[in-house]
Design an enzyme around this catalytic site. Sequence first.
Site, mmCIF file in Angstrom:
data_model
loop_
_atom_site.group_PDB
_atom_site.id
_atom_site.type_symbol
_atom_site.label_atom_id
_atom_site.label_comp_id
_atom_site.label_asym_id
_atom_site.label_seq_id
_atom_site.Cartn_x
_atom_site.Cartn_y
_atom_site.Cartn_z
ATOM 1 N N HIS A 122 36.432 -1.949 -37.606
ATOM 2 C CA HIS A 122 35.515 -2.326 -36.529
ATOM 3 C C HIS A 122 36.219 -2.206 -35.190
ATOM 4 C CE1 HIS A 122 32.426 -4.670 -38.886
ATOM 5 N NE2 HIS A 122 33.371 -4.534 -39.795
ATOM 6 N N HIS B 30 36.589 -14.676 -38.517
ATOM 7 C CA HIS B 30 37.465 -14.735 -37.350
ATOM 8 C C HIS B 30 37.490 -16.121 -36.721
ATOM 9 C CE1 HIS B 30 33.461 -13.608 -35.836
ATOM 10 N NE2 HIS B 30 33.785 -14.151 -34.678
ATOM 11 N N GLU C 42 31.363 -18.813 -28.452
ATOM 12 C CA GLU C 42 30.348 -17.809 -28.787
ATOM 13 C C GLU C 42 29.019 -18.502 -29.053
ATOM 14 O OE1 GLU C 42 31.516 -15.527 -32.169
ATOM 15 O OE2 GLU C 42 33.560 -15.264 -31.487
ATOM 16 N N HIS D 71 29.723 -21.214 -31.906
ATOM 17 C CA HIS D 71 31.039 -21.274 -32.537
ATOM 18 C C HIS D 71 32.046 -21.452 -31.413
ATOM 19 C CE1 HIS D 71 28.760 -18.754 -35.661
ATOM 20 N NE2 HIS D 71 28.848 -19.994 -36.108
ATOM 21 N N HIS E 147 34.530 -18.874 -38.389
ATOM 22 C CA HIS E 147 33.180 -18.495 -38.811
ATOM 23 C C HIS E 147 33.201 -17.062 -39.299
ATOM 24 C CE1 HIS E 147 33.539 -17.567 -34.528
ATOM 25 N NE2 HIS E 147 32.614 -16.645 -34.677
HETATM 26 FE FE FE2 Z 1 32.151 -14.825 -33.721
#
Ligand code: FE2
Length: 445
Positions: free
Chosen positions: A292, A335, A341, A365, A371
């Site tokens: 990613h 992560h 976030e 988060h 999460h």
């Molecule tokens: Fe995240």
Amino acid sequence: MAELKYISGFGNECASEDPRCPGALPEGQNNPQVCPYNLYAEQLSGSAFTCPRSTNKRSWLYRILPSVSHKSFEFIDQGHITHNWDEVDPDPNQLRWKPFEIPKASQEKVDFVNGLHTLCGAGDIRSNNGLAIHIFLCNTSMGNRCFYNSDGDLLIVPQKGKLLIYTEFGKMLVQPNEICVIQRGMQFSIDVFEETRGYILEVYGVHFELPDLGPIGANGLANPRDFLIPVAWYEDRQVPGGYTVINKYQGKLFAARQDVSPFNVVAWHGNYTPYKYNLENFMVINSVAFDHADPSIFTVLTAKSVRPGVAIADFVIFPPRWGVADKTFRPPYYHRNCMSEFMGLIKGHYEAKQSGFLPGGGSLHSPMTPHGPDADCFEKASKAKLAPERIADGTMAFMFESSLNMAVTKWGLKTSNCLDENYYKCWEPLKSHFTPNSRNPAETN
Ligand SMILES: [Fe+2]
């Protein structure tokens, strides 16, 4: 409603006249002794006078009466708007909200301003450093009321119901899957057509910019020409009963009466304007080999802090796209992040969680709170055959990401009654797949 016209281009120097008054813009100067059509000239400054050209923002408005033509501002009830980040104790848990409930018009008429609810935020309004995330839940047009924010810019994300926004610069129609930005000080009034809901990212003291593209080059992500600015439109409307101007100032609401509509700007020019953007126009960049890229590749707009590369807040989207990465766990990875976030969902299903995270809801988060995909998503994606596939068709999830450590309000944690107490359970079924005697996963599958 006749189709509205717009000027195209992010941050451009624009000029616009209501076609009913051709030549309303003064020629060759900003502030003539007498303006065409006997209008008043008024400057709206969005940056310090002395900012470098690249960040200098101001517009000149030519209007029937200057906006100072009002009675005094008086304190009014601020409902669920707050900038008190100490209402309740901090909560580092993963938080998720069910769709925020919109009041029924048959029970209680609520307009955009009365329907503002602060969910979380951080920083300080008086020192122009921070942000707030609000949810708006309304069912009634603002009528003879307008609003302006002295504290910062508002990035508005409608989720249900379209918004017809009257501004001093003209009219904008903003539908779900579009966003708009109304910058500090700009007066606006919103008509709604049904029970209406959406999200707002407010940033104090900074403006949204397009992110730098670095090695991506000159094109891609949100392209500047897809940002649309309203064209000048005025009404010369007397309001005998009184027009109410509502101001959010240092986090509190104030109201003043005046006798005319504030949308009396016949012509304007400048680079400090409201604007809108259709998220469908986002040109998505992604990995075409393996692994990613970081989600910063999905940044639509950023409000930079003074630290290079660090944002007060980014507006990030997860649009429909192709997933083609080979030998890769394709959903978002697990992560922990030094950023806050907040995620919302405009429509569809978010790829990392097929249930529980619903349109009109949200999640937060907080910094270093772990999460990632729920257990079901992990199991499926670990075994999936990796052919090119469409991801997120019919969906639009977004993130307000901040370098500040946000606090949740009392409304967010308690009064809204939408907090999903069972959120953490989506990770409970995660189990160990550890095979200490076999390195090759294929052998044990
Ligand atoms: Fe995240």
